[in-house]
Design an enzyme around this catalytic site. Structure first.
Site, mmCIF file in Angstrom:
data_model
loop_
_atom_site.group_PDB
_atom_site.id
_atom_site.type_symbol
_atom_site.label_atom_id
_atom_site.label_comp_id
_atom_site.label_asym_id
_atom_site.label_seq_id
_atom_site.Cartn_x
_atom_site.Cartn_y
_atom_site.Cartn_z
ATOM 1 N N SER A 113 62.470 71.115 -4.141
ATOM 2 C CA SER A 113 61.691 70.816 -2.946
ATOM 3 C C SER A 113 60.654 71.924 -2.685
ATOM 4 O O SER A 113 59.814 72.185 -3.532
ATOM 5 C CB SER A 113 62.634 70.600 -1.757
ATOM 6 O OG SER A 113 61.979 69.962 -0.692
ATOM 7 N N ASP A 132 63.361 59.010 -2.323
ATOM 8 C CA ASP A 132 63.284 60.289 -1.611
ATOM 9 C C ASP A 132 62.448 60.115 -0.349
ATOM 10 O O ASP A 132 61.254 59.833 -0.414
ATOM 11 C CB ASP A 132 62.654 61.349 -2.532
ATOM 12 C CG ASP A 132 62.833 62.761 -1.987
ATOM 13 O OD1 ASP A 132 62.877 62.929 -0.751
ATOM 14 O OD2 ASP A 132 62.921 63.695 -2.804
ATOM 15 N N HIS A 170 66.704 62.708 -2.018
ATOM 16 C CA HIS A 170 66.261 64.107 -2.048
ATOM 17 C C HIS A 170 67.404 65.024 -2.483
ATOM 18 O O HIS A 170 68.057 65.690 -1.662
ATOM 19 C CB HIS A 170 65.753 64.489 -0.656
ATOM 20 C CG HIS A 170 64.949 65.754 -0.627
ATOM 21 N ND1 HIS A 170 63.749 65.881 -1.284
ATOM 22 C CD2 HIS A 170 65.173 66.953 -0.016
ATOM 23 C CE1 HIS A 170 63.255 67.085 -1.080
ATOM 24 N NE2 HIS A 170 64.109 67.755 -0.321
#
Length: 239
Positions: free
Chosen positions: A121, A180, A207
């Site tokens: 991320s 996601d 995610h």
């Protein structure tokens, strides 16, 4: 000697860069399955960001938790001056980024060398910036031969835009989920145009770092190739 046994002689050292509101320990815990399936190929070293993220606020402005310090939630930079980050923010702010860069450099100098870097991320977005910094300054402190970017995205901070002007040439594996909701897959796909030697792993989940059987084969294949590249590099240097 078989290919498997010969490759196990060489283990890759990989620096792991956590996501927003995580730290080295929490990211290590979340990568348990990944660590297990790659234990013959990789030694993972986890790093915490230097910037402490403020707690979520309730509607009346109070902290959602009284033990925020115990959570130790960290970030690599903020997209707003009030210590807030959102990947979609188009901003002139990258507060805390330079401090993070210094921590990464010191880690390479004190705990390196590292063969590769893995990021998740916001951490993967930072890894993307590190790839570009290395491309522009190959003799700098930050040196690695490959990267794995999970749920990555192109930073919208103005300060980072020059780093996307040069294409990254080292091998990279880009992992992103079809569902996601934090970093939509089109944000991860947009980043691919800045890479020349990349592979992708698209999974049906959200995610997180996927580590089930369908993904295992791709990780192992990618890491085994990096092990072969490392051996060839070592042989060239010894000639």
């Amino acid at each position: 000697m078989s290919a498997t046994s010969s490759s196990s002689v060489t283990v890759l050292r990989i620096l792991c860069i956590h996501g927003y509101r995580q730290n080295a320990q929490s990211f290590r815990e979340k990568t348990g399955a990944f660590r297990k399936i790659t234990k013959n190929q990789a030694e993972l070293v986890f790093l915490s960001a230097p910037n402490l993220v403020p707690p979520h606020k309730t509607e009346d402005g109070e902290s959602e938790t009284e033990n925020h310090k115990d959570l130790d939630e960290r970030g690599w930079w903020f997209s707003r001056e009030d210590d807030y980050f959102k990947a979609q923010d188009k901003t002139n702010c990258a507060k805390g980024y330079e401090k993070s860069l210094e921590v990464v450099k010191q880690t390479f100098l004190e705990k390196g060398p590292f063969d590769g870097v893995l990021g998740f991320s916001q951490g993967a977005a930072l890894v993307s910036l590190l790839c570009s910094l290395q491309q522009l300054n190959p003799d700098g402190a930050i040196k690695f031969d490959f990267a794995i970017l999970v749920a990555s995205f192109k930073s919208n901070s103005q300060q980072h835009q020059y780093l996307y002007e040069t294409k990254v040439t080292i091998p990279t594996l880009h992992v992103f989920g079809e569902t996601d909701g934090v970093i939509p897959k089109d944000m991860s796909e947009e980043l691919l145009q800045h890479y020349e030697n990349y592979s992708t792993l698209q999974h049906p989940g959200g995610h997180f770092l996927p580590s089930s059987s369908p993904q295992k084969k791709i990780y192992i294949q990618f890491l085994e190739q990096q092990i072969e590249n490392k051996k060839k590099k070592k042989n060239r240097l010894s000639d």
